[in-house]
Design an enzyme around this catalytic site. Structure first.
Site, PDB file in Angstrom:
ATOM      1  N   PRO A 162       1.361   7.355   1.284  1.00  0.00           N
ATOM      2  CA  PRO A 162       1.610   7.149   0.031  1.00  0.00           C
ATOM      3  C   PRO A 162       2.996   8.438  -0.610  1.00  0.00           C
ATOM      4  CG  PRO A 162       0.347   6.998  -0.195  1.00  0.00           C
ATOM      5  CD  PRO A 162       0.258   7.611   0.727  1.00  0.00           C
ATOM      6  N   LYS A 163       3.910   7.849  -1.333  1.00  0.00           N
ATOM      7  CA  LYS A 163       4.760   9.140  -2.043  1.00  0.00           C
ATOM      8  C   LYS A 163       4.661   9.492  -3.294  1.00  0.00           C
ATOM      9  CE  LYS A 163      10.048  10.383  -2.328  1.00  0.00           C
ATOM     10  NZ  LYS A 163       9.823  10.441  -3.223  1.00  0.00           N
TER      11      LYS A 163
END
Length: 563
Positions: free
Chosen positions: A129-130
């Site tokens: 995930p960013k």
């Protein structure tokens, strides 16, 4: 994960500045071109200074990114070049005094097509995930935390060590005696069951940035901050080894939210999964990276080649105002409509958005060329969220005079009354009024254009032969329209009152008729009909209005019930 610097747009801008973009270049004079580009460049510089120096986010990240892309597009339009400025020039105000052991430059952001091309032929890829927070570098020596550095300009950062003592998620001592461990990660606002698809960014990054910008943090404030380690640049060579050792060191979320991928389809799966799943942090996309990081150029000032970002669908879209028009409803309410360059949100192409009211238009002070943020409400209705930056060329809009439009204006055709009069006719045929199936705005407009309607009730006198003379009215349509009109004539008095736009506070009794209600004074409406002072005033004004009385007389001549 971290705000994209100017240099990070070298690659993404090349993708975005397409032949289509160039075909849509604005038709500006050389003076306006210089003013528009300078204005946007200055706005971006202000945002950079606010974010990197003051650790506050003055604009949503996705709006910031789109503004950068717009600047690149304009530069390509008017100079034939989309070479980005050096990162050092854009981020001078963010530069601290301490060298980062490994640079933290912005990632290239790819769309689905570009990502498929980037992944093609590459092995050993992982997806994470960013995380939407504030980037940080942690340096441990013999297991003890020695430095906590801000990202700064990606090469030089500030000393945040004073905050480390109260941020519980940052270990002060690791179960390791390695001479040096350098970790790169994200400080995020800890959240419970955050679903990005439902909650969006929730200003999570700004909240963390605001905390870190303080001179000191309380333990309670420190407890709000979580840590996600996304890279160990001087760690084991493979991602699998790094994740396992990070877990052994106490950084458990890294392994939980890192997955190997062999194809674009798998990357897409995890992107959708994390977008729609409950996570302990806000995120704005995913990062796809190589298992092995090239550390040969540890302090490069350019975007890394070993990782790219794939953002989530836009929550807000940046676009420009092209015009403002005004809708006037049957009650005289004026609604400004902002027309914009088309944007795509949630697979919907949006070309215009309601501004709600004239006071809001005045408050927004819109001009043609102003750039605004558009978002969808919970009911998928487009809304103008903010004015992002203003065009230096001010071309404002002239609104209709509000005093000329009200509940008792526009009972017949005129150049000023086209919209309100048409809205009155349309309401007549509504299912909550006279209920005329198949008779809508287009039918009424055709009758107006054919000079068959000038007053609100002129349609009562139209025959099948009259209708057949109009363009588009064949035998069948003319017969249906005439039959529908005839049926509407049979509606009871109370329905006709509602269709004509009588105040909603007026309720006709079984023995009421027009003459009886028109004879009531304002005091009678209050005392005999128990209306409030304001409602009594409105009722009396309606029944005494000259245009309404003319309509009532016409209805009486046509034998309408109650008139």
């Amino acid at each position: 994960m971290f705000r994209l610097s100017v240099s990070a747009f070298v690659f993404s801008s090349a993708l975005l500045v397409s032949a289509t973009t160039l075909a849509n270049c604005p038709a500006w004079s050389s003076d306006q071109t210089q003013q528009e580009i300078s204005s946007l460049r200055q706005q971006i510089a202000d945002w950079d200074r606010s974010y990197h120096r003051d650790a506050t986010s003055a604009v949503a990240d996705e709006i910031y990114d789109q503004a950068r892309e717009q600047l690149q597009a304009w530069q390509a339009c008017f100079s034939g070049s989309h070479t980005a400025e050096p990162a050092a020039a854009a981020l001078t105000s963010a530069r601290g005094s301490l060298e980062l052991p490994f640079s933290q430059m912005g990632l290239r952001k790819l769309n689905a097509t570009a990502l498929q091309q980037w992944m093609s032929g590459r092995d050993g890829l992982w997806v994470q995930p960013k995380v939407d927070g504030v980037a940080v570098t942690l340096v441990y020596k013999q297991g003890q935390l020695k430095q906590m550095l801000s990202r700064g300009d990606g090469l030089l950062g500030y000393d945040w060590m004073a905050h480390a003592s109260v941020i519980e998620s940052i270990p002060k001592q690791l179960p390791s005696k390695q001479s040096r461990i350098t970790l790169q990660g994200e400080l995020y606002l800890q959240q419970s069951q955050h679903i990005q698809a439902q909650h969006g960014g929730s200003n999570a990054r700004s909240a963390v940035a605001g905390l870190l910008n303080r001179n000191s943090l309380s333990p309670a404030e420190g407890d709000k901050i979580g840590l996600f380690i996304w890279e160990w640049p001087d760690g084991p060579p493979s991602m699998q080894e790094r994740l396992q050792q990070l877990q052994d060191l106490g950084f458990t979320t890294s392994k939980t939210y890192s997955q190997p991928v062999q194809s674009f389809t798998q990357a897409k799966h995890w992107r959708q999964h994390w977008y729609n799943s409950a996570l302990p942090f806000a995120s704005d996309g995913v990062v796809i990276k190589h298992s092995q990081r090239n550390t040969e150029h540890a302090r490069s000032s350019y975007p890394p080649t070993w990782a790219v970002a794939w953002k989530y669908p836009l929550q807000q879209a940046l676009t420009a105002i092209t015009d403002v028009t005004f809708n006037i409803g049957r009650t005289g309410r004026i609604t400004p409509i902002a027309h914009i360059n088309p944007v795509l949100l949630d697979d919907k192409t949006i070309r215009k958005v309601s501004l709600g009211s004239l006071p809001r238009l005045i408050k927004l002070a819109l001009s043609r060329g102003d750039h605004v943020a558009i978002a969808l409400s919970g009911h998928a209705i487009p809304q103008l969220k903010d004015v992002v930056w203003r065009s230096p060329q001010r071309q404002t809009f002239t609104a209709p005079e509000a005093a000329n439009y009200h509940t008792l204006s526009c009972w017949q055709v005129s150049s000023e009354c086209q919209q309100q009069f048409l809205a009155r006719l349309t309401w007549l045929g509504h299912k909550k009024a006279l209920n005329m199936p198949g008779i809508g705005t287009q039918t009424w407009q055709a009758l107006i254009d054919g000079k068959q309607i000038n007053q609100l009730t002129d349609w009562l006198a139209l025959s099948v032969d009259d209708l057949k003379q109009l363009p588009g009215f064949a035998e069948k349509r003319s017969a249906h329209t005439a039959q529908t009109f005839a049926q509407a004539k049979l509606a009871p008095f109370r329905v006709w009152l509602k269709a004509l736009g009588a105040p909603s506070s007026v309720t006709a009794k079984s023995d009421d008729n027009w003459q009886k209600l028109a004879a009531l004074s304002q005091q009678d409406w209050q005392q005999l009909r128990l209306l409030s002072r304001n409602n009594a005033r409105q009722a009396h004004a309606f029944f005494q209005h000259t245009a309404v009385q003319v309509i009532a007389l016409n209805l009486r001549q046509h034998g309408i019930d109650g008139f």
